[in-house]
Each structure stands twice: as C-alpha cells, then as structure tokens.
Design a protein around this motif. Structure first.
Motif, PDB file in Angstrom:
ATOM      1  N   ARG A  23       0.874  -1.199  -0.056  1.00 24.20           N
ATOM      2  CA  ARG A  23       0.013  -0.015   0.029  1.00 24.20           C
ATOM      3  C   ARG A  23       0.760   1.360  -0.095  1.00 24.20           C
ATOM      4  O   ARG A  23       0.575   2.281  -0.669  1.00 24.20           O
ATOM      5  CB  ARG A  23      -0.957   0.101   1.152  1.00 24.20           C
ATOM      6  N   ASN A  26       1.890   1.693  -3.440  1.00 24.23           N
ATOM      7  CA  ASN A  26       0.948   2.266  -4.436  1.00 24.23           C
ATOM      8  C   ASN A  26       0.889   3.699  -4.274  1.00 24.23           C
ATOM      9  O   ASN A  26       0.582   4.350  -5.189  1.00 24.23           O
ATOM     10  CB  ASN A  26      -0.235   1.427  -4.067  1.00 24.23           C
ATOM     11  N   VAL A  27       1.004   4.123  -2.982  1.00 26.82           N
ATOM     12  CA  VAL A  27       0.631   5.510  -2.577  1.00 26.82           C
ATOM     13  C   VAL A  27       1.767   6.535  -3.155  1.00 26.82           C
ATOM     14  O   VAL A  27       1.501   7.575  -3.955  1.00 26.82           O
ATOM     15  CB  VAL A  27       0.481   5.682  -1.079  1.00 26.82           C
ATOM     16  N   GLU A 103      -2.978   5.767   3.018  1.00 23.84           N
ATOM     17  CA  GLU A 103      -3.720   6.691   1.891  1.00 23.84           C
ATOM     18  C   GLU A 103      -3.758   7.982   2.481  1.00 23.84           C
ATOM     19  O   GLU A 103      -4.303   8.902   1.762  1.00 23.84           O
ATOM     20  CB  GLU A 103      -4.885   5.941   1.844  1.00 23.84           C
TER      21      GLU A 103
END
Length: 312
Positions: A23, A26-27, A103
């Motif tokens: 994650r 991805n960010v 996120e």
C-alpha cells in the motif's frame, strides 16, 4: 530531488507487513517524479516469522530497509529509534498494524508542501470501547490541566504523521533515552497541521497494547510534563497533618470533659491507620515514578541494540 522516509515499527506482524509495504508503494508511486522515498521497518525481535517476510521484501526492493533489534526493546524506544535513524527531508511514522492508513500520506505531503513542519493525524473516531474512550479523554484533560508549561498535547494523536527534517534533527539533539514522543513533538514547536481520520479496526494479528503499555505511556506523559503531583503530595501532607491535629485536640478535649462516658474505641484508630498508610503508599508510588524517570535519564542506556541492518 528531496527524499521522504517512511518509518514503521513492528512486532509479530507477519500478517500485515507485506500489505503495508504494498500500500505504501502504491501511494508513493504517485510522487515518483517529485520525491525519492524509502521504507524503514524496525523489527522489535519478532518471533512469528515476520523477520523472514521482511528479508524477502528487502531482497525484492532495495527501497525497503530493515533494522533488526537484538531483543525486544519495548513499545517506546524501538519506534523512536527508527524515527531518529531516518534521514529524509521528511519522515513519516506509522504503525504496522494497518490502523494508520497509508492513504493519508498524500494529504500529509500536501500540508508539508504548504510549509507545515509537522503534520499530525488526529483520530476523530475509532472502534474502541466507550470506557476506553472516556479514560483517554480524561487523561488528555488531566494532562492539560497539570502541565507546567504552555505545551499543549494533541488529543487522539498516536504518533502517526509527517515530520520535517528540522523536527527530527531537533529530537535527535534532545537525546532522551525514554522519550514521550507525543509530548516531545509538541514541545519542539514549529508550524503544525492536523489531519483528521477515522481509525479502522485491526483485521489481522493481535494488538500489542495492554494495560501496562497504556499506563506506561500515561505516566511518562505526566512525569515529563508536570511537577504538580509532587506538589499535591506536599499540600496533602499539610492538610492531613492539620486535620489530624484537629481530630486529636477534639478527642482529647472531649475525653477531659466526659471522662467516664467517652470511650475512644478501636475503630477510629484502625481506619486512621489504613487511611494514612494508603496515602503514604500512593505518595511513594508517585515519587517512585519521578525517581525512575531520573534513573533512566542518568543511566543513559542505548535506545536500541541492533542485530542487523539490511539495505542501508
């Protein structure tokens, strides 16, 4: 090109570390043209296979850097050591249990680009019990009332946030062997922005927080920010001494006036004995917390002893 260091402490998080890194990648892929980045995970001597997964991730991507502790150095020292060993232009700290959502990082970076040196994630809602929520609010209110200086701690902030290099450099110079990081950040100062978020529930693994860790954090916060408990003990001593004298004079006078009819009895003696004994033990406990903090500071043990570093 500026660099962002993302730091996470972990202990027995084999079910979460790989998803956390994925994650984060991805960010941060949305910032590849603006910033370099690294992911630093400091493992507190896990024994559930977490280390093997960390080694695999480090082999797959050199941006993943690992610090392995020689033993478990606790929930305060280990994460702080990881933070001060990050040398990016900005350092983002988050827990590895996925309750600190990666996120939120773009919003942190946006605030940082606007000029804020500190960007803190503040929980506006979590899945904790009503009792725990009440205790947490009461603690922050108490600490605000008894704090010796103008330092105002951020409520419902656990350390998740972004810190400019200047902030980390200042924390490094303070050289505290057992820091209360939440209070330290408030003491340092600088421009600060808050980002509210709803904390998700832990889906995998078991929480490492228990009564002792929460009590430890609370007492460190009080001891490092206030001398009021010590002064209250002195004040209570004066008040109780005056009360004892008044009761003694009253009993003595009553006995002289009603010598044959007034029997003192054993109950007041026993009650008074237990009451004053409990006050003394409580006072000794408070003094012990302050003496313990002094001992830790003077003893000057290292925050962490490393067993191995990978990809540094």
């Amino acid at each position: 090109m500026k660099k962002i260091s993302i730091v996470s402490g972990c202990y027995n998080e084999k079910d979460n570390v790989r998803e956390l890194c994925q994650r984060l990648h991805n960010v941060m892929s949305g910032f590849e043209n603006k910033y370099l980045y690294e992911i630093i995970i400091i493992d507190n001597c896990s024994n559930d296979g977490t280390v093997d997964i960390l080694r695999e991730m480090a082999d797959e991507d050199k941006r993943v850097k690992i610090i392995l502790n020689a033993r478990n150095f606790g929930h305060i020292r280990s994460p702080y050591y990881g933070i001060i060993n990050a040398h990016g232009d900005a350092v983002i700290y988050m827990a590895s249990d996925l309750q600190d959502p990666p996120e939120l990082i773009p919003e942190f970076i946006k605030k940082w680009e606007e000029g804020y040196k500190i960007v803190l994630a503040q929980k506006n809602k979590s899945e904790e019990s009503a009792v725990m929520s009440f205790i947490r609010k009461s603690f922050y209110s108490l600490l605000k009332c008894i704090s010796d200086d103008e330092t105002e701690l951020v409520k419902n902030y656990t350390g998740f946030g972004l810190y400019d290099r200047k902030v980390i450099d200042t924390a490094r110079m303070i050289d505290d062997p057992y820091p209360y990081f939440r209070g330290l950040i408030s003491e340092i100062g600088f421009e600060r922005a808050l980002v509210e978020f709803t904390q998700p529930v832990r889906k995998k693994g078991k929480t490492k927080n228990n009564f002792y860790t929460l009590y430890d954090n609370a007492m460190i916060g009080i001891v490092k920010h206030s001398k009021v408990p010590l002064r209250l003990m002195t004040f209570a001593g004066f008040v109780l001494s005056a009360l004892s004298m008044a009761v003694a004079v009253g009993y003595f006078t009553y006995k002289l006036l009603f010598w044959d009819r007034f029997n003192l009895g054993i109950a007041p003696v026993v009650i008074g004995l237990f009451f004053f004994a409990s006050v003394q033990l409580f006072s000794l406990g408070i003094i012990g917390e302050y003496v313990g903090a002094i001992y830790t500071r003077v003893n000057k043990k290292p925050l962490v002893v490393e067993k191995e570093r990978i990809n540094f």
